[in-house]
Every structure is written in C-alpha cells, then in structure tokens.
Design an enzyme around this catalytic site. Structure first.
Site, PDB file in Angstrom:
ATOM      1  N   LEU A  50       1.034  -1.211   0.110  1.00 25.46           N
ATOM      2  CA  LEU A  50       0.032   0.245   0.180  1.00 25.46           C
ATOM      3  C   LEU A  50       0.733   1.282  -0.054  1.00 25.46           C
ATOM      4  O   LEU A  50       0.372   2.268  -0.483  1.00 25.46           O
ATOM      5  CB  LEU A  50      -1.098   0.249   1.190  1.00 25.46           C
ATOM      6  CG  LEU A  50      -1.992  -1.193   1.251  1.00 25.46           C
ATOM      7  CD1 LEU A  50      -2.883  -0.968   2.548  1.00 25.46           C
ATOM      8  CD2 LEU A  50      -3.138  -1.048   0.280  1.00 25.46           C
ATOM      9  N   GLY A  51       1.862   1.399   0.565  1.00 24.09           N
ATOM     10  CA  GLY A  51       3.054   2.400   0.552  1.00 24.09           C
ATOM     11  C   GLY A  51       3.996   2.119   1.604  1.00 24.09           C
ATOM     12  O   GLY A  51       4.019   1.142   2.259  1.00 24.09           O
ATOM     13  N   GLY A  53       6.742   4.417   4.443  1.00 23.66           N
ATOM     14  CA  GLY A  53       7.210   5.525   5.278  1.00 23.66           C
ATOM     15  C   GLY A  53       8.377   5.776   5.804  1.00 23.66           C
ATOM     16  O   GLY A  53       9.122   4.851   5.029  1.00 23.66           O
ATOM     17  N   GLY A  54       8.725   6.301   6.765  1.00 25.25           N
ATOM     18  CA  GLY A  54       9.960   6.175   7.254  1.00 25.25           C
ATOM     19  C   GLY A  54      10.754   4.955   7.393  1.00 25.25           C
ATOM     20  O   GLY A  54      11.617   4.477   6.875  1.00 25.25           O
ATOM     21  N   PHE A  55      10.077   4.249   8.226  1.00 23.45           N
ATOM     22  CA  PHE A  55      10.557   2.854   8.730  1.00 23.45           C
ATOM     23  C   PHE A  55       9.914   1.882   8.118  1.00 23.45           C
ATOM     24  O   PHE A  55      10.222   0.772   7.877  1.00 23.45           O
ATOM     25  CB  PHE A  55      10.665   2.642  10.130  1.00 23.45           C
ATOM     26  CG  PHE A  55      11.582   3.594  10.964  1.00 23.45           C
ATOM     27  CD1 PHE A  55      12.806   3.683  11.062  1.00 23.45           C
ATOM     28  CD2 PHE A  55      10.808   4.548  11.589  1.00 23.45           C
ATOM     29  CE1 PHE A  55      13.444   4.615  11.651  1.00 23.45           C
ATOM     30  CE2 PHE A  55      11.396   5.527  12.557  1.00 23.45           C
ATOM     31  CZ  PHE A  55      12.909   5.757  12.465  1.00 23.45           C
ATOM     32  N   ALA A  56       8.705   2.064   7.783  1.00 20.03           N
ATOM     33  CA  ALA A  56       7.583   1.163   7.656  1.00 20.03           C
ATOM     34  C   ALA A  56       7.296   0.914   6.145  1.00 20.03           C
ATOM     35  O   ALA A  56       7.458   1.681   5.304  1.00 20.03           O
ATOM     36  CB  ALA A  56       6.344   1.399   8.579  1.00 20.03           C
ATOM     37  N   LYS A  73       1.191  -2.313   9.285  1.00 22.23           N
ATOM     38  CA  LYS A  73       2.295  -1.509   9.163  1.00 22.23           C
ATOM     39  C   LYS A  73       3.567  -2.175   9.318  1.00 22.23           C
ATOM     40  O   LYS A  73       3.556  -2.754  10.578  1.00 22.23           O
ATOM     41  CB  LYS A  73       2.355  -0.092   9.862  1.00 22.23           C
ATOM     42  CG  LYS A  73       3.109   0.913   9.558  1.00 22.23           C
ATOM     43  CD  LYS A  73       2.462   2.284  10.214  1.00 22.23           C
ATOM     44  CE  LYS A  73       3.692   3.264  10.302  1.00 22.23           C
ATOM     45  NZ  LYS A  73       3.207   4.423  10.548  1.00 22.23           N
ATOM     46  N   ASP A 167       1.586  16.491  12.849  1.00 25.62           N
ATOM     47  CA  ASP A 167       2.181  16.327  11.506  1.00 25.62           C
ATOM     48  C   ASP A 167       0.757  16.358  10.729  1.00 25.62           C
ATOM     49  O   ASP A 167       0.685  15.514   9.691  1.00 25.62           O
ATOM     50  CB  ASP A 167       3.197  15.356  10.993  1.00 25.62           C
ATOM     51  CG  ASP A 167       3.712  15.161  10.038  1.00 25.62           C
ATOM     52  OD1 ASP A 167       3.718  16.420   9.244  1.00 25.62           O
ATOM     53  OD2 ASP A 167       4.167  14.135   9.562  1.00 25.62           O
TER      54      ASP A 167
HETATM   55  P1  ADP Z   1       5.286   6.393   8.292  1.00 21.51           P
HETATM   56  O1  ADP Z   1       4.761   6.660   9.551  1.00 21.51           O
HETATM   57  O2  ADP Z   1       6.631   5.590   8.306  1.00 21.51           O
HETATM   58  O3  ADP Z   1       5.822   7.516   7.385  1.00 21.51           O
HETATM   59  P2  ADP Z   1       3.017   6.024   7.045  1.00 21.51           P
HETATM   60  O4  ADP Z   1       1.712   5.579   8.286  1.00 21.51           O
HETATM   61  O5  ADP Z   1       2.910   7.348   6.393  1.00 21.51           O
HETATM   62  O6  ADP Z   1       4.182   5.585   7.582  1.00 21.51           O
HETATM   63  O7  ADP Z   1       2.437   4.800   6.007  1.00 21.51           O
HETATM   64  C1  ADP Z   1       3.278   4.788   4.721  1.00 21.51           C
HETATM   65  C2  ADP Z   1       2.178   4.616   3.616  1.00 21.51           C
HETATM   66  O8  ADP Z   1       1.545   3.546   3.832  1.00 21.51           O
HETATM   67  C3  ADP Z   1       1.141   5.771   3.515  1.00 21.51           C
HETATM   68  O9  ADP Z   1       1.690   6.841   2.704  1.00 21.51           O
HETATM   69  C4  ADP Z   1       0.061   5.198   2.758  1.00 21.51           C
HETATM   70  O10 ADP Z   1       0.070   5.072   1.311  1.00 21.51           O
HETATM   71  C5  ADP Z   1       0.020   3.638   3.334  1.00 21.51           C
HETATM   72  N1  ADP Z   1      -0.661   3.716   4.539  1.00 21.51           N
HETATM   73  C6  ADP Z   1      -0.453   3.967   5.807  1.00 21.51           C
HETATM   74  N2  ADP Z   1      -1.423   3.635   6.494  1.00 21.51           N
HETATM   75  C7  ADP Z   1      -2.470   3.209   6.003  1.00 21.51           C
HETATM   76  C8  ADP Z   1      -3.824   2.728   6.054  1.00 21.51           C
HETATM   77  N3  ADP Z   1      -4.407   2.586   7.197  1.00 21.51           N
HETATM   78  N4  ADP Z   1      -4.811   2.504   4.988  1.00 21.51           N
HETATM   79  C9  ADP Z   1      -4.170   2.297   3.810  1.00 21.51           C
HETATM   80  N5  ADP Z   1      -2.671   2.664   3.343  1.00 21.51           N
HETATM   81  C10 ADP Z   1      -2.248   3.043   4.296  1.00 21.51           C
END
Ligand code: ADP
Length: 315
Positions: A50-51, A53-56, A73, A167
């Site tokens: 799905l995407g 982020g920083g670590f995940a 995550k 944020d």
């Molecule tokens: P981080 O905190 O490491 O930045 P995020 O929480 O922003 O990680 O998640 C990274 C990506 O994963 C998001 O930009 C989104 O594309 C996807 N994502 C995160 N949480 C969800 C969710 N609850 N449902 C669908 N996609 C999600």
C-alpha cells in the site's frame, strides 16, 4: 473464536478440503507470505503493497480466520538501530492505540516476531487526500467543507485525549472505502501535559511559526496545519511553498501568503483565522465548525468515490 478454526482437528486423515487448508497455520511452499501473531494465534496473509513511510512498509493483511482486511504497518527491526527510532515507534503505538473515533484510523493491535514489528490498522482503501489532489488539482468548496468537518471532528477527539498530532497534512488524511476521512500517522504526535512545551522533531510539512521560533507545540499548531490543508485543497498548492526550505520558513515566520481572489469570502476569512501568526489568536475547533464557511454553504452528506478523480456536480 479463531482458535477453534485454526486448531480444528481433522476428523479423517484426508480432511484437506480447500477451506480447511486455507485456515491452517502457515505453509511456506505455496509462494504466499504469511504472518503469524503467536500472542493471538492469528495468521495473516500478506497482500498488496500500500505504501511506505520512514521505517515502515504497509501491506494489506488478511486475517485468515475472519477474512477481514487490515492495513499492516511492517517495521523491520533491522531498521530500528538508534534508541530514538525505538522511542518514536513506541510513542506512536502508545498514543495511537487507545484512540477510537470514526475520523481516526483505527488501531487494532500490534505484535512482533524476530524480524519485524507489526501494527494492524484500519484499511483505508481510497488512500489519502494527497492521491485525490494529484488527480484533482483543486477541490470544490462543498468537498472542502465535507473533508474539513471530518478532520475537525477527529481532531477534536484527539485533542480531547490530550494529544497533539503535529504532522497534519493531506497525506495523513486517509480515506476509507466510503470516503470517510481518517486521521492517521501518529509518528510525530505528543501527549500534552498542562504546561509542557515540546520541542521540534522530524520536519513536519506544515510547521507553525511558534514551533519554528521554538516556543513549542500546543493544540494550536494543529489548527495552523488545518489552515494550510484548507488552503492547499482550495488553491492547489500549499500557502508557503517555495523552492527552498529556508525561504519557506522565512515566509512562515513573516506570515507571507496570498489567497487568490476567486476563493470565496468565508473561505478566505477562515484560512486567515487559522493562519494567525499568534497561536492564541487562532480559533478553537468549536469556533472553526461555527464559522460561516461551514454554516453558510452546502455541506454534502457523503461523497461518491468518483470524487477521487473528477469534480462532483451537486444537483
Ligand atoms: P510512516 O509513519 O513511516 O511515514 P505512514 O503511516 O505514513 O508511514 O504509511 C506509509 C504509507 O502507507 C502511506 O503513505 C500510505 O500510502 C500507506 N498507508 C499507511 N496507513 C494506511 C492505512 N491505514 N490504510 C491504507 N494505506 C495506508
């Protein structure tokens, strides 16, 4: 309940019907990836990416006993190298785990194995408002009203739990299947104690002037971010965007931004109130919701998913 299914004894040695094999603990030779939560004896099937982020890295995870699809995550422990990484993740979990509100991404559960930490979240299948803005460039005022009202409702709940998000941005306003806004990513959030002034961490996109000038974060910083979000949804770009971070910070510090004339008067008025340089002059969430922008214009009850890519026509 899932224990019964997972541990269902075979009545005969040939009891390998498709449904019972699906529910058996992981087999690793079928090309699929399974994640087992030993604490709950639950197995998830790892699905679509799905995407990240920083670590995940975030994947769809299907609970094989219920068929429910979550956003999982997945944080590799190998990436948690410094103590402050660990603290950040622990804080995110600690702050997010007890929040239950329609407009906040639901935190269901977390667990770990030798490789990763897993956070099981509500799946937001329509992604986030960043994705909507990519297709749409700008939104209509009724849509902005619709999204902002839900942001305000969710945020009122979060602030009521004495948590500042710190944020808020379009990318942290997730959208469920039926286009409900869900505030997510509590990675920079903090719990506010009576007189605490918390210091800067990370580089929040919509950083407020009082944070820049190191006077700390109060709830008002989230209202500033709401002003930036509202501006970005209506105008199609953030209010203080420039090509360098230094120049952007300078514009924030001097409250230098221009709202185009074609933005309606009530919308301009609310943006100006939210972007007040002095945090004490910003409206409360209750005042925001009572502003003309919300009370004098059309408020859709729901939006069709087609709004992700094309402007709605309101009959
Ligand atoms: P981080 O905190 O490491 O930045 P995020 O929480 O922003 O990680 O998640 C990274 C990506 O994963 C998001 O930009 C989104 O594309 C996807 N994502 C995160 N949480 C969800 C969710 N609850 N449902 C669908 N996609 C999600």
């Amino acid at each position: 309940p899932h224990h019964q299914i997972v541990q269902q004894p075979s009545s005969s040695a040939l009891a390998t019907t498709p449904s019972s094999t699906l529910l058996l603990p992981p087999v690793h030779d079928d090309g699929l990836q399974y994640i087992v939560d030993r604490s709950k004896n639950t197995t998830y099937l790892k699905g679509r990416f799905l995407g990240k982020g920083g670590f995940a890295r975030v994947h769809e995870l299907t609970d094989l006993t219920t068929g429910h699809v979550y956003a999982g995550k997945i944080i590799p422990k190998s990436r948690i190298t410094k103590p402050h990484h660990k603290e950040k993740i622990a804080r995110e979990i600690e702050l997010h785990r007890n929040l239950v509100h329609l407009n906040v991404v639901r935190f269901y559960h977390c667990f770990e194995d030798s490789e990763n930490v897993y956070i099981i979240l509500e799946n937001c299948s329509k992604k986030s408002l960043v994705h909507v803005m990519k297709h749409r460039k700008t939104l209509t005022e009724p849509e902005v009203r619709f999204y902002l009202r839900q942001l305000a409702d969710g945020l009122r709940y979060v602030h009521g739990a004495r948590i500042v998000h710190r944020d808020l941005k379009l990318g942290n306003m997730f959208l469920s299947e039926n286009m409900t806004v869900k505030i997510g990513d509590f990675g920079l959030a903090a719990r506010l104690h009576a007189e605490s002034k918390v210091t800067i961490c990370g580089t929040p996109n919509y950083i407020a002037p009082e944070v820049l000038s190191r006077q700390g974060h109060g709830y008002e910083a989230d209202l500033w971010a709401m002003g930036c979000i509202m501006y970005a949804m209506l105008v199609g770009q953030p209010p203080f965007e420039t090509s360098t971070l230094a120049e952007t910070y300078s514009r924030i510090a001097h409250n230098m931004y221009v709202i185009p004339q074609w933005v309606s008067r009530p919308a301009r008025s609310l943006i100006r109130q939210l972007l007040a340089p002095d945090p004490a002059h910003r409206p409360t969430l209750d005042q925001v919701l009572k502003h003309d922008f919300f009370t004098s214009g059309f408020m859709p009850v729901s939006l069709p998913p087609s709004c992700c890519s094309k402007a709605p026509t309101f009959a």
